[in-house]
Design a protein around this motif. Sequence first.
Motif, mmCIF file in Angstrom:
data_model
loop_
_atom_site.group_PDB
_atom_site.id
_atom_site.type_symbol
_atom_site.label_atom_id
_atom_site.label_comp_id
_atom_site.label_asym_id
_atom_site.label_seq_id
_atom_site.Cartn_x
_atom_site.Cartn_y
_atom_site.Cartn_z
ATOM 1 N N GLN A 22 0.845 -1.190 0.000
ATOM 2 C CA GLN A 22 0.000 0.000 0.000
ATOM 3 C C GLN A 22 0.885 1.246 0.000
ATOM 4 N N GLY A 23 0.384 2.318 -0.602
ATOM 5 C CA GLY A 23 1.153 3.554 -0.693
ATOM 6 C C GLY A 23 1.136 4.385 0.569
ATOM 7 N N ALA A 24 0.055 4.306 1.337
ATOM 8 C CA ALA A 24 -0.054 5.142 2.538
ATOM 9 C C ALA A 24 -0.926 4.440 3.575
ATOM 10 N N GLN A 25 -0.716 4.854 4.828
ATOM 11 C CA GLN A 25 -1.484 4.278 5.927
ATOM 12 C C GLN A 25 -1.674 5.318 7.015
ATOM 13 N N PHE A 26 -2.852 5.312 7.640
ATOM 14 C CA PHE A 26 -3.114 6.049 8.866
ATOM 15 C C PHE A 26 -3.519 5.017 9.899
ATOM 16 N N SER A 27 -2.798 4.986 11.028
ATOM 17 C CA SER A 27 -3.070 3.979 12.044
ATOM 18 C C SER A 27 -3.383 4.639 13.379
ATOM 19 N N VAL A 28 -4.458 4.192 14.003
ATOM 20 C CA VAL A 28 -4.799 4.650 15.353
ATOM 21 C C VAL A 28 -3.991 3.842 16.358
ATOM 22 N N LEU A 29 -4.007 2.521 16.201
ATOM 23 C CA LEU A 29 -3.208 1.595 16.993
ATOM 24 C C LEU A 29 -3.105 0.298 16.214
ATOM 25 N N PRO A 30 -2.186 -0.614 16.599
ATOM 26 C CA PRO A 30 -2.040 -1.852 15.824
ATOM 27 C C PRO A 30 -3.379 -2.583 15.687
ATOM 28 N N GLY A 31 -3.745 -2.872 14.451
ATOM 29 C CA GLY A 31 -5.007 -3.539 14.173
ATOM 30 C C GLY A 31 -6.131 -2.588 13.800
ATOM 31 N N VAL A 32 -6.013 -1.313 14.175
ATOM 32 C CA VAL A 32 -6.993 -0.292 13.786
ATOM 33 C C VAL A 32 -6.275 0.650 12.829
ATOM 34 N N GLN A 33 -6.145 0.184 11.586
ATOM 35 C CA GLN A 33 -5.341 0.859 10.584
ATOM 36 C C GLN A 33 -6.186 1.108 9.347
ATOM 37 N N PHE A 34 -5.992 2.238 8.716
ATOM 38 C CA PHE A 34 -6.735 2.611 7.517
ATOM 39 C C PHE A 34 -5.764 2.732 6.355
ATOM 40 N N GLY A 35 -6.058 2.055 5.277
ATOM 41 C CA GLY A 35 -5.203 2.067 4.100
ATOM 42 C C GLY A 35 -4.333 0.833 3.993
ATOM 43 N N ALA A 36 -4.116 0.149 5.112
ATOM 44 C CA ALA A 36 -3.295 -1.070 5.115
ATOM 45 C C ALA A 36 -3.625 -1.901 6.342
ATOM 46 N N THR A 37 -3.376 -3.199 6.243
ATOM 47 C CA THR A 37 -3.575 -4.100 7.368
ATOM 48 C C THR A 37 -2.217 -4.530 7.921
ATOM 49 N N LYS A 38 -2.232 -5.335 8.966
ATOM 50 C CA LYS A 38 -0.992 -5.866 9.538
ATOM 51 C C LYS A 38 -0.209 -6.694 8.524
ATOM 52 N N ALA A 39 -0.903 -7.358 7.629
ATOM 53 C CA ALA A 39 -0.255 -8.229 6.643
ATOM 54 C C ALA A 39 0.261 -7.466 5.427
ATOM 55 N N ASP A 40 -0.134 -6.194 5.296
ATOM 56 C CA ASP A 40 0.284 -5.396 4.145
ATOM 57 C C ASP A 40 1.652 -4.763 4.371
#
Length: 192
Positions: A22-40
């Motif tokens: 993924q090109g970008a990510q916004f994460s609140v905390l591990p597992g609560v991520q927007f734009g990408a997951t833990k596996a990305d």
Amino acid sequence: MKLKSLIAGMALISSLSVSASQGAQFSVLPGVQFGATKADSIDGFSFNLLGAENQNVSGFDLSLIGYRKVNGNFSGLHLSLFLEAFRVDGNMRGISLSLWNDVKGSVNGGTLGLVNTVGGDATFQFGGVNIVNREALVQIGFVNYAQQVGGLQFGLVNATRRLEGLQVGLVNYAENGVLPVLPIVNFRKTLF
């Protein structure tokens, strides 16, 4: 109908096991991520409020506070604005500024933090406590330890099993030094 269900199930399983980039990510905390997951994997930019977890990260990684985990390799610049633990299970290429930097592989670049630990080789460490399990080129801190030093250790207490460079500090320990323990300066017996 059974064939369609089987194909759909296999497609779902294969999409879960293959990590995407993924090109970008916004994460609140591990597992609560927007734009990408833990596996990305991230290839670009990641902004993390309380932490994040990804497979590989390449690019600019900015964190406020918390815990940042990279399950694979990291390449780029990681900055923590407040208190954070930054952990890389693979190798790191680039620079990380964090309260605690923990790299299981090798570091080609630098770690700057209160505590810096590296499981492999390290090019540069600057911090309170610097630990390298294999070879360190430059360590600057209050307490520095590496199995082997191929350059400089500068700190209050410096320790290594094999010195191929110079130690400057209040207490310098090197098994192959001029003397095993010396104040101010120690170097390899056959250096000069």
